[in-house]
Design a protein around this motif. Structure first.
Motif, PDB file in Angstrom:
ATOM      1  N   VAL A  19       0.840  -1.183   0.000  1.00 21.80           N
ATOM      2  CA  VAL A  19       0.000   0.000   0.000  1.00 21.80           C
ATOM      3  C   VAL A  19       0.881   1.241   0.000  1.00 21.80           C
ATOM      4  O   VAL A  19       1.751   1.391   0.850  1.00 21.80           O
ATOM      5  CB  VAL A  19      -0.918   0.021   1.246  1.00 21.80           C
ATOM      6  N   GLN A  21       1.884   5.020   0.731  1.00 20.41           N
ATOM      7  CA  GLN A  21       1.543   5.903   1.823  1.00 20.41           C
ATOM      8  C   GLN A  21       2.145   7.279   1.597  1.00 20.41           C
ATOM      9  O   GLN A  21       3.134   7.435   0.892  1.00 20.41           O
ATOM     10  CB  GLN A  21       2.058   5.341   3.147  1.00 20.41           C
ATOM     11  N   THR A 121     -13.190   8.734   4.841  1.00 16.80           N
ATOM     12  CA  THR A 121     -11.790   8.998   5.160  1.00 16.80           C
ATOM     13  C   THR A 121     -11.683  10.155   6.138  1.00 16.80           C
ATOM     14  O   THR A 121     -12.309  11.206   5.935  1.00 16.80           O
ATOM     15  CB  THR A 121     -10.996   9.339   3.888  1.00 16.80           C
ATOM     16  N   SER A 147      -6.331  12.452  -4.004  1.00 13.60           N
ATOM     17  CA  SER A 147      -5.424  11.319  -4.154  1.00 13.60           C
ATOM     18  C   SER A 147      -4.191  11.748  -4.922  1.00 13.60           C
ATOM     19  O   SER A 147      -4.179  12.729  -5.651  1.00 13.60           O
ATOM     20  CB  SER A 147      -6.126  10.178  -4.902  1.00 13.60           C
ATOM     21  N   HIS A 187     -12.841   4.741  -4.267  1.00 16.74           N
ATOM     22  CA  HIS A 187     -12.007   4.699  -5.470  1.00 16.74           C
ATOM     23  C   HIS A 187     -10.819   3.757  -5.306  1.00 16.74           C
ATOM     24  O   HIS A 187     -10.362   3.167  -6.281  1.00 16.74           O
ATOM     25  CB  HIS A 187     -11.472   6.100  -5.791  1.00 16.74           C
ATOM     26  N   ASP A 188     -10.305   3.652  -4.104  1.00 11.42           N
ATOM     27  CA  ASP A 188      -9.074   2.899  -3.858  1.00 11.42           C
ATOM     28  C   ASP A 188      -9.405   1.618  -3.097  1.00 11.42           C
ATOM     29  O   ASP A 188      -9.632   1.642  -1.887  1.00 11.42           O
ATOM     30  CB  ASP A 188      -8.093   3.770  -3.063  1.00 11.42           C
ATOM     31  N   LEU A 189      -9.425   0.501  -3.809  1.00 14.49           N
ATOM     32  CA  LEU A 189      -9.799  -0.762  -3.185  1.00 14.49           C
ATOM     33  C   LEU A 189      -8.676  -1.375  -2.361  1.00 14.49           C
ATOM     34  O   LEU A 189      -8.850  -2.447  -1.768  1.00 14.49           O
ATOM     35  CB  LEU A 189     -10.272  -1.754  -4.252  1.00 14.49           C
ATOM     36  N   SER A 190      -7.528  -0.698  -2.277  1.00 10.88           N
ATOM     37  CA  SER A 190      -6.457  -1.212  -1.413  1.00 10.88           C
ATOM     38  C   SER A 190      -6.872  -1.209   0.053  1.00 10.88           C
ATOM     39  O   SER A 190      -6.227  -1.857   0.879  1.00 10.88           O
ATOM     40  CB  SER A 190      -5.175  -0.391  -1.599  1.00 10.88           C
ATOM     41  N   ASP A 193      -7.159  -4.686   1.241  1.00  4.14           N
ATOM     42  CA  ASP A 193      -6.030  -5.561   0.974  1.00  4.14           C
ATOM     43  C   ASP A 193      -5.821  -6.628   2.042  1.00  4.14           C
ATOM     44  O   ASP A 193      -5.082  -7.588   1.820  1.00  4.14           O
ATOM     45  CB  ASP A 193      -4.746  -4.737   0.800  1.00  4.14           C
ATOM     46  N   TYR A 205     -12.703  -8.370  -6.380  1.00  9.98           N
ATOM     47  CA  TYR A 205     -11.385  -7.771  -6.168  1.00  9.98           C
ATOM     48  C   TYR A 205     -10.621  -8.591  -5.143  1.00  9.98           C
ATOM     49  O   TYR A 205     -11.185  -9.072  -4.157  1.00  9.98           O
ATOM     50  CB  TYR A 205     -11.508  -6.330  -5.654  1.00  9.98           C
ATOM     51  N   THR A 225     -13.211  -2.506  -9.698  1.00  6.68           N
ATOM     52  CA  THR A 225     -12.181  -1.460  -9.630  1.00  6.68           C
ATOM     53  C   THR A 225     -12.602  -0.272  -8.770  1.00  6.68           C
ATOM     54  O   THR A 225     -11.743   0.497  -8.327  1.00  6.68           O
ATOM     55  CB  THR A 225     -11.853  -0.946 -11.036  1.00  6.68           C
ATOM     56  N   GLU A 226     -13.883  -0.087  -8.522  1.00 12.95           N
ATOM     57  CA  GLU A 226     -14.374   0.970  -7.646  1.00 12.95           C
ATOM     58  C   GLU A 226     -15.770   0.595  -7.167  1.00 12.95           C
ATOM     59  O   GLU A 226     -16.411  -0.284  -7.735  1.00 12.95           O
ATOM     60  CB  GLU A 226     -14.392   2.329  -8.351  1.00 12.95           C
TER      61      GLU A 226
END
Length: 237
Positions: A19, A21, A121, A147, A187-190, A193, A205, A225-226
């Motif tokens: 990821v 950072q 967030t 981002s 937006h960020d599928l990390s 993880d 995913y 993807t989102e």
């Protein structure tokens, strides 16, 4: 939810992608409605100079905020007229503690109650103050909430703000399958993880590149993807 690919599920989660950072990163177990220890890691100083002070602004939705002293320095608290903590400042005991050059990473932290706002967030705008070899103070404002990390390499556009430390809030979870309705745009599928796999309709995913490859090969599945607001997802931990 598609569950007809046992090999895919067996391999999911074997490897996790790294990821990215920010240079000042917030981390910690970020589950809604819990009290969490949030750490801020300072990856580097300012233009080759070591860090002397950090001022971290506190989101309004955080409650019960209490700073943690660290080897970096002791913390002081700023409050508004209502007694709400608005910022925490960590400062070295003296300028003599500042290193001759930017050779170390630093870490400070706080404890707070996280709000009930899953899939959102929290941003912590931060001012980093360094001291150079001549005793001059240098500051960097980490306040960007978009981002990416743009150092203004394109001379035809203004520099983008450096990214503020951010913490993505996740809902409560249990081992196995968890069903959620996501009311924010992810937006960020990390942020998934550490999950084995995420399903939404016929899309999936996984942080595991092998599993993601199997998703791409499965004729009835597509890559997720989102996630759009109002979407129902299944997540296996």
């Amino acid at each position: 939810m598609k569950l007809s690919v046992p090999t895919l599920l067996a391999l999911a989660g074997a490897l996790a992608a790294p990821v990215a950072q920010a240079h000042i990163a917030a981390s910690g177990p970020a589950y809604v409605n819990t009290t969490a220890d949030i750490q801020f890691t300072v990856g580097h100083g300012c233009s080759g100079s070591d860090t002397y002070r950090l001022k971290v602004s506190i989101p309004e939705t955080l409650t019960g905020v209490r700073p943690l002293d660290s080897v970096f320095g002791k913390a002081t608290v700023e409050k508004d007229a209502n007694g709400t903590v608005t910022a925490i400042i960590w400062t070295r005991a003296s300028t003599a503690d500042v290193l001759p050059s930017d050779t170390h990473a630093h870490r400070v932290g706080l404890r707070a109650r996280l709000p009930d706002a899953p899939f959102t967030t929290l941003y912590f705008p931060t001012t980093q103050t360094c001291i150079d070899a001549t005793g001059k103070e240098l500051t960097v404002d980490w306040v960007g909430t978009s981002s990416g990390h743009d150092h203004g390499t394109d001379s035809g556009t203004p520099d983008a703000p450096e990214p503020a430390p951010a913490l993505f809030l996740l809902p409560a979870r249990k081992p196995g399958w968890n069903k959620y309705t996501v009311n924010e745009h992810v937006h960020d599928l990390s942020v998934f993880d550490d999950a084995l796999i995420v399903w939404s309709g016929n899309k999936a995913y996984s942080a595991n590149p092998v599993t993601q490859g199997l998703i791409a090969e499965e004729k009835d599945a597509a890559a997720l993807t989102e996630i759009h607001p109002g979407t129902e997802i299944w997540v296996k931990y």
